[in-house]
Design a protein around this motif. Sequence first.
Motif, PDB file in Angstrom:
ATOM      1  N   SER A  81      31.209  35.925  44.249  1.00 61.42           N
ATOM      2  CA  SER A  81      32.240  36.854  44.722  1.00 61.42           C
ATOM      3  C   SER A  81      33.316  36.097  45.489  1.00 61.42           C
ATOM      4  O   SER A  81      33.061  35.024  46.046  1.00 61.42           O
ATOM      5  N   SER A  88      38.451  42.320  46.208  1.00 62.79           N
ATOM      6  CA  SER A  88      37.213  41.592  45.912  1.00 62.79           C
ATOM      7  C   SER A  88      37.046  41.435  44.407  1.00 62.79           C
ATOM      8  O   SER A  88      37.206  42.404  43.652  1.00 62.79           O
ATOM      9  N   ASN A 135      34.550  39.375  41.210  1.00 61.94           N
ATOM     10  CA  ASN A 135      33.258  38.752  40.956  1.00 61.94           C
ATOM     11  C   ASN A 135      33.358  37.808  39.774  1.00 61.94           C
ATOM     12  O   ASN A 135      34.402  37.697  39.126  1.00 61.94           O
TER      13      ASN A 135
END
Length: 339
Positions: free
Chosen positions: A31, A322, A324
């Motif tokens: 992440s 965010s 990933n």
Amino acid sequence: MADAFSLPVASWRVELDGEDLTAKINPRLISASIREKRAEEVDQLDIVMHDSDGLMELPPSGARLTVSMGWEKGSGLPKGLVAKGSFKVDEAQWQGPPDHITIRARSADFTDAFRVRRDRSFVGKALSEILGAIAGDNGLALTLDANLGSRVIPALGPGAKSDAALLLALGKRFDAVATVKAGRLIFGPVGSGMSTGGKSLPIETIERAATASADYQRIERESYGLVTAVWHDKASGERKTVQVGGGETGKPKRLRKVYANEADARQAAQAEDSRIGRAKARITLDLPLGRPDLFPERPITLTGFKSEVDARSWIVEEAEHSMNGSGGLKSRLALQASR
């Protein structure tokens, strides 16, 4: 013919002291998140990577990470990478098993010199002179709202202060954003939507359908009709009062401090009146398809929510983006009513 539908795939670019490490980190990425704040609080970058083969080294303390993120493809999404700034590594952690590395870095725009106390004397100076001196001493360009630049401050309080503390005090005094972004000292009214170049930021519209969840709060614990501030008139030896606001019903809010002159008292009352107006409503939005192009102070219009939510004007107070290792990217926005 309409464009063919394409699934959303996020991408990013990360450099360490100028060296592109994207290809090296991508296969290890768990992440990466960036939290952006409005003013004196620095932005923060967190990167988590797996280290199952033990070949990943911890970055040195103080190393500079430069990050961009955005959408590589995806129907209806803004394409391309958005520069999110430079960050200085100040924490690194290795854990296992399973072995993984966590890197935490904070905005590199706030140098150590910003935290050092220094003696300055600003008496009867315009805000443009004060901020110009701070920017110059820290090697920064200055973006200053034209309406605030001419404001004269009789005196800034005695004692040594760091530039960070001084900016915080000035921001509170004028209810202004006082921050450093992309090598610039930015100072302008909260909610003015001013870019680093001093231009007005475009208003972005967010539809309810683009959100995974929303949390709206209307706060009416204290309803003030006006703000009053007291100042000491040296000529008469009396204390006098100024008042600001009064457009709504409610009790008056009186500031506790006694100010040295009428100008200071009025500035403080105006700033508090603006803060009270913004604090009356907040909303937090989760966007499953992230929007890294949205950042603090960006003006927002909402549609498809409750009528009173849609009727308000909003500004981004905080943003967290965010992504990933599978190409997903999401955003969480905290919005504050501009009035």
